[in-house]
Design an enzyme around this catalytic site. Sequence first.
Site, PDB file in Angstrom:
ATOM      1  N   HIS A  83      39.651  37.511  51.458  1.00 34.32           N
ATOM      2  CA  HIS A  83      40.689  36.653  52.030  1.00 34.32           C
ATOM      3  C   HIS A  83      40.016  35.645  52.961  1.00 34.32           C
ATOM      4  CE1 HIS A  83      43.651  40.289  51.540  1.00 34.32           C
ATOM      5  NE2 HIS A  83      43.296  39.764  50.384  1.00 34.32           N
ATOM      6  N   TYR A 102      25.513  23.381  43.342  1.00 38.78           N
ATOM      7  CA  TYR A 102      25.462  24.822  43.582  1.00 38.78           C
ATOM      8  C   TYR A 102      26.791  25.505  43.286  1.00 38.78           C
ATOM      9  CZ  TYR A 102      20.797  24.226  45.283  1.00 38.78           C
ATOM     10  OH  TYR A 102      19.467  23.936  45.340  1.00 38.78           O
ATOM     11  N   GLU A 107      44.352  46.289  44.890  1.00 34.01           N
ATOM     12  CA  GLU A 107      43.939  45.169  44.051  1.00 34.01           C
ATOM     13  C   GLU A 107      43.084  45.607  42.863  1.00 34.01           C
ATOM     14  OE1 GLU A 107      45.384  42.564  44.666  1.00 34.01           O
ATOM     15  OE2 GLU A 107      45.439  42.039  46.797  1.00 34.01           O
ATOM     16  N   HIS A 117      46.610  33.334  48.398  1.00 33.52           N
ATOM     17  CA  HIS A 117      46.073  34.693  48.602  1.00 33.52           C
ATOM     18  C   HIS A 117      44.575  34.685  48.864  1.00 33.52           C
ATOM     19  CE1 HIS A 117      46.158  39.119  46.933  1.00 33.52           C
ATOM     20  NE2 HIS A 117      45.263  38.978  47.882  1.00 33.52           N
ATOM     21  N   HIS A 140      36.593  40.503  45.937  1.00 35.97           N
ATOM     22  CA  HIS A 140      37.848  39.828  46.303  1.00 35.97           C
ATOM     23  C   HIS A 140      37.913  39.738  47.822  1.00 35.97           C
ATOM     24  CE1 HIS A 140      41.890  38.641  46.945  1.00 35.97           C
ATOM     25  NE2 HIS A 140      42.367  39.843  47.187  1.00 35.97           N
TER      26      HIS A 140
END
Length: 214
Positions: free
Chosen positions: A92, A117, A71, A157, A90
């Site tokens: 999941h 927030y 990635e 994703h 990043h």
Amino acid sequence: MSGPREELAAAGAHLAGLGLSPGASGNLSIREDDRVLITPTGADLAALDPEDLSELDVTGRHVAGPRPSKEFPLHTAFYRRDLETRAVVHLHSRQATALSCLPPWSERSAIPPLTPYFVMRVGRTPLLPYAEPGDPGQAGRLEELAFAFRAVLLQNHGPVTAGASLQAAVDAAVELEETAALLLLLGRQEPRLLDEGQAGTLARRYGTHWGTDG
């Protein structure tokens, strides 16, 4: 004294401890001048070795260490589009990934201004169309978007957040996950949202992006 390598390892352990990085999923990076330290491919964020990280330049060229996460194009795209970005996260994570499987709230943000927030720590979060993990074309689309943002949802994703510090990027990832959980909890109910004036005021005050700003 800890440096960026130790900072990256500590952030990985923190996110894994919160349950936001199942298995060997997710990747983190931190930029120092013209070099990017990023977690290796298949790394377990709970057990990162500070001395066993990949090193890239900002174009994505691998210059040292083990093979980087596939990635990496997403990370270097964020660094190239905003020179103030120092870190990218990043994940999941479950709730944000679930939200990425649903239609976006608007063209510029998959997530509405549900809480102060969210606006303060994340701001608008566009949904990038589906692509296979590691697809450089998806990173190219991220880099070319014509409006400012510090987070995206990758369709089907998961989330990517960026920040002027690693702590800011981590805080944004945690807040995005919590906001996604609230939206899923609300289900089909029509939530009360912050209006554009309220969200815009918060974004300006806390240095995030909302509304029609550039």
